[in-house]
Design a protein around this motif. Sequence first.
Motif, PDB file in Angstrom:
ATOM      1  N   ASN A 117       0.833  -1.191   0.000  1.00 37.32           N
ATOM      2  CA  ASN A 117       0.000   0.000   0.000  1.00 37.32           C
ATOM      3  C   ASN A 117       0.878   1.256   0.000  1.00 37.32           C
ATOM      4  N   PRO A 118       0.503   2.304  -0.729  1.00 39.44           N
ATOM      5  CA  PRO A 118       1.359   3.508  -0.796  1.00 39.44           C
ATOM      6  C   PRO A 118       1.452   4.297   0.508  1.00 39.44           C
ATOM      7  N   SER A 119       0.621   3.993   1.504  1.00 41.66           N
ATOM      8  CA  SER A 119       0.735   4.693   2.792  1.00 41.66           C
ATOM      9  C   SER A 119       1.265   3.756   3.876  1.00 41.66           C
ATOM     10  N   SER A 120       2.083   2.779   3.488  1.00 45.74           N
ATOM     11  CA  SER A 120       2.595   1.786   4.437  1.00 45.74           C
ATOM     12  C   SER A 120       3.602   2.408   5.394  1.00 45.74           C
TER      13      SER A 120
ATOM     14  N   ALA B 219      -2.105   3.474   6.388  1.00 41.45           N
ATOM     15  CA  ALA B 219      -3.102   4.458   6.823  1.00 41.45           C
ATOM     16  C   ALA B 219      -4.476   4.235   6.212  1.00 41.45           C
ATOM     17  N   ASP B 220      -4.580   3.362   5.212  1.00 41.55           N
ATOM     18  CA  ASP B 220      -5.874   3.123   4.577  1.00 41.55           C
ATOM     19  C   ASP B 220      -6.721   2.179   5.409  1.00 41.55           C
ATOM     20  N   ALA B 221      -7.983   2.511   5.561  1.00 41.30           N
ATOM     21  CA  ALA B 221      -8.907   1.614   6.242  1.00 41.30           C
ATOM     22  C   ALA B 221      -9.241   0.437   5.332  1.00 41.30           C
ATOM     23  N   PHE B 222      -9.285  -0.749   5.922  1.00 42.85           N
ATOM     24  CA  PHE B 222      -9.744  -1.913   5.161  1.00 42.85           C
ATOM     25  C   PHE B 222     -11.218  -1.761   4.797  1.00 42.85           C
TER      26      PHE B 222
ATOM     27  N   PRO C  40      -6.659  14.602   9.448  1.00 38.44           N
ATOM     28  CA  PRO C  40      -7.222  15.429   8.369  1.00 38.44           C
ATOM     29  C   PRO C  40      -6.552  15.229   7.019  1.00 38.44           C
ATOM     30  N   SER C  41      -5.234  15.047   7.002  1.00 35.73           N
ATOM     31  CA  SER C  41      -4.539  14.892   5.724  1.00 35.73           C
ATOM     32  C   SER C  41      -4.784  13.539   5.089  1.00 35.73           C
ATOM     33  N   GLY C  42      -5.240  12.575   5.878  1.00 39.08           N
ATOM     34  CA  GLY C  42      -5.468  11.233   5.371  1.00 39.08           C
ATOM     35  C   GLY C  42      -4.229  10.371   5.296  1.00 39.08           C
ATOM     36  N   ASN C  43      -3.038  10.918   5.679  1.00 35.55           N
ATOM     37  CA  ASN C  43      -1.802  10.137   5.554  1.00 35.55           C
ATOM     38  C   ASN C  43      -1.495   9.299   6.785  1.00 35.55           C
TER      39      ASN C  43
END
Length: 981
Positions: free
Chosen positions: A788-791, A830-833, A957-960
Amino acid sequence: MKTMQKYLLLVLFLIPIGMFAQNQVKGTVTEKATGTPLPGASVVVKGTTNGTQTDFDGNYIINANTGDILVFSYVGFKTIELSVNTNVINVSLEDDLNKLDEVVVIGYGSTTVRDATGSVTAVTSEDFNQGNMVTAENLLNGRTAGVTVNTSGAPGSGSTIRIRGGASLSANNSPLIVIDGLPITNDTAGGSRSILASINPNDIESFSILKDASASAIYGSRASNGVIIITTKKGKSSLRVNYDVTTGYNTVADRIDVFSADEFRNQINQRQPLIANELGSANTDWQDEIFETQFSVNHSISASGSLFGAIPARLSVGYNRQPGTLKTSNFERATYSLALNPSLFDEHLRINLNANYSREDNRFAGAGNIGAALRFDPTQPVLDPSNPFGGFFQYIDGNGNRRANAPTNPVANLLQVRNFGNVDRFYGRAEFDYKLHFFPDMRAVVQLGYDKSNGEGTNITDPISINGFNANTGIGDPQQNNNSAFESIRENTQLNAYLVYNKEVGNLGLEITGGYDYQKFVRSDFGTNNLNAFNPTEPDNAEAIDVVLASFFGRANFDIANKYLLTLTYRRDGSSRFTDDFRWGNFPAAAFAWKINEEGFLKDSQTVSNLKLRLGWGITGQQDINAGSLVNAFQSTLGLSSNVAQYVFGVTPIVTALPNYRNPLLKWEETTQYNAGIDFGLFDQRLSGSIDVFRKESKDLLVNSPVADGANFSNSGAQNIGKLSSEGIELTVEGDVVRNDNFNWNLSFNTTFLNREIDQLPLGADINVGGRAGGTGGTIQVWREGENPSSFFVYKQLYDTAGEPIEGAFQDLDGNGIINASDRYIKGNADAFATMGLRSTNTYKNFDFSFTLRASLGNEVYNNVSSANAYYSLLNGNGFPSNVPTTVTTTNFINQNSQIINSDIYVEDGSFLKMDNINLGYTFNELANTEASLRVWTGVQNVFIISDYSGLDPEIPSGNGIDGAIYPRPRTFLLGANLSF
C-alpha cells in the motif's frame, strides 16, 4: 348543377372533420404538499406524441378530445392519468418517494437513477447531513459508499476528499469538483481556507458523485479521482421565502494528556534536578490557555419568485461566523447569490444564469502552538506584568534580553501575531439551451463560466514580542520584524458548446451529445517580506502561471425497449502543461446496463421492483501535480539563485541565473477502471440498494522523483514512473423500517472495502516518504512494490519477559548482527480496510429525529506526538523544563534517536466509531392559517468517538495517518430554526 355537386361533396367531406374536432384543454399543475406551481411539468395525450409543458406559473394548454387520457408527469412526483371530460383540468402532483426517478446530473447532461449506466450517486438536500455545516463537502460525509471526507478542526478549513482511495502517488488525488457545470481547480487563492470555503451550503440543491470511469470519462484528463458535481438551487416562479439560522456552542472535546504542574515538578526533581531551580510556582494547563469555547452563528435567507411576472429567480444572502477553538483563529464568510432561469420562444430557449459573490475573512492561528503548549513548563504563569516582552511570561536574562534557546510562551505567540487573509470571490455561469425550431430533436447548448478570486493578507508580529519594551518609544523596534504581505489572484474562464440529438424510433431511444470545451486557469502571486515597501505592481517576488485545457467530447446513449442501456463516451484533451508530442490524450469509456426487472418473468413481480445489472470500463487521465513545477517542467527556464548560493566578487554578492529541471517527455497519467454493479429494489422500493465491484489501474504516474547525478539540472523532478492499482467492493442499502401516516423510520447504510497496491516503481527500488516530526529529518512511510502507498516503515520493537518495551532494542530482521535501515519492515498502512456510514431518520407526526454514525476499520496511525516528545530526557529542553506526553510512562523511554522514533510501538490501531451528529426537531405547519412553516431544532455535532488509539483523534485530516498534534475538531451544541413562507 356541377357547381352544386362540388359544394355538396365539400360539405360531406367536412362533416367527419367537425365530428372529430379537438377541444382546447387548459389548467394548472401544482405541488400537492405546498400548492406551488410546477413549471416544466409534462402533459401528454396518452398513446400519442401530442404533448406540452407547463409554463413558469404551472399553466398548460393542449388540444385533446373528450375521452382522451391526459398523462401529467414531473420528475420526483407521481404520474397522474386523467380522462378529458371538461375544458379545465387542474392537477396536484404528490411527491414520489421512489428514488429511481431522481435526477442525477452528469457531465454535460442529466439522467435518472433508473437509467444510469455508470456508478453514479445522487445526494439531494433531503439527504444532507444536518448541523453546523460550514463547508459544502461536509454535507455528504459518510453518506456515500466509496467517499471519505477528512476535515480539520480549524474553522472553515478544507477537507481531504477521496473517492475510491484516489488513483495517484504524489499527484493530485482529490476529485474534480464541478459547480453548475464549471470545473474548478483545487488551487486556492492566498488567504482562503479552502476552495469550497466561499460557498454557502444552503445554496446547494444536490451533489452527483461520479465514481467509475464510465461515468466520469466525459471529463477526461481530470477524472481519475472521480467527479463531484454540485448543483445549486434555481429560481422558481412562485414566491417563496426561507430563513435559516443556526447557533453553536463550540468546545474542545478532548486534550492530549501531559503531566500536570505537580506531576511535572515531581518528574523534574526526580529525573532532571539540575534544572529544578527553573521551575515556577504557577499551575498552568497550557492547553486550557490556548483553547477556548466559542459561539458560532450562521444566517441564510433566500427568496424565489418571478421577476416582472415572467423570469423565475432566486436571491440568497448568507453570513457565517465561526471562531476557532484555538485562540485568535476565526473564519467569517458573507455570500450573495442570484439565479435567473427565463424561458423564451415557447420553451424552446431555456436560459440559466447564476452569479455568486463571497467575501471570506480569516485570522489564522499558528497550529504549531498546539505542539508548543504540550511542551511548555506548566509551573510558569501565562502573564508576567514585569516582563518587557508584552507582559507575558518569557525567559529573560539579567539584562532584560531573551535567553538563548529558550522556548516561547504559546499564548503570547498566538496573541502577538496577527495573520490575516481575506478573499473576494466571484463565480458565475450562463447557459443557453436552445431546442431548434426547425429540428426539435436537436438542442444546441452554449455555456460560459467565470471564477475569479482575489486574496490578500498580512502577517504581522508585534515588535515588542521580538525586541521587548523600548523606553524611548514605548514599543519594540518596528524596524526589526519579520512581517510580510501578499496578494494572490486565481482566475478560471470556461467556454463550451455542444449539440444534443434526442430521438425515439420504435423501441430504440437515442441520445447523442458532441461538443467542444475550452478552459483557462491563471495564477498570479505577489509577496514581500517588508510591509513598508510592499507594492503589488513591483513586488519582491512574483509568479504568474497560465494553464489551458482544450477538449473535444462525445457521448451516445442507446435505450433498447427500456431494458438494455448502452453508453459510449469519448474525450480528447489537450493541456498546455505538456509538449506538442505529448499534449493530447484520448479517454474512451463504455457502459452497459440491463433492466432485468423489465423482463417478462419479473415485470409484474410484487417483490422485485428494481433489478439492474451495470458493467463499465473507461480510461481517465491526470495532469495535476505541483502546478508551478509541472507547467515549466518541459520548458527550458532559468531560476535566480538564493541568498545562500551566490558568487561574491570582492564584497559584493552576485545573483546568478541557473537552469531549472526540464523533462520534455512528460505526459498524462492514465487510469483504466473496470466496474460491475447491481442495483436492486424490493417491495415497491421499500428496501433498495446497490453493490459495486471495481478495479483501477494507473500507469505513467506523475511523481517528483530523484534523477541520476549529471543527468539534469536538478537532482529531482517530475517524471512518469510506476504503476498503482486499487480494487474494492461497495455496498449501499436503504430501507423504510416503518412507514405509515404518523411514523416513519428510515435507515441507510453504506460500506466500502478497499485495497491499494503499488505495482511498479523505477528499478523496483523503495522510495521513502511520509515526513515526520522529531529527530533530524526522516520519514516513516515507504513506497514499495506490492504494498500500500501509505505503508508504515518501522523497526520491530523488542520486549522483556514482563512485556515491557526495551529501549533501543529491535529485532535483527536480516540477521547480519547490525540494526540498520535494512531491518525496517512494513507494519500496516493508513488506509482503512473498510469504511462504513449509517444514518437513521425518524419522523413522528411533526417531530423528526436523526443521527449519523461512521466507522473506519483496519487503518493504522503513527502517533508522532508520542514518538517526537514522549522521552524523559526531553523534560530538559535545552536547559529549560519542558513537559512531555504521559504516554512516556507506558514506554519509560529515556532518549530519542533515529531508530527509536521509527519504532513500531508508535504505530497504533486507528479503527474508530464516530457519531458525527444527532438532531431533534419539531415543525409548526400552517402558521397563522397560511402556508408558512417553522421548524425548530437542536443537536450535537462530533458527539463521541470510540477507539483504542492513545492519541487525540485517529481520523487524521490529511489522510496520511501521521498524527502530529492535529487541530482538534470541536464538539458543538446546536440550536437552529428554519422558517418558510
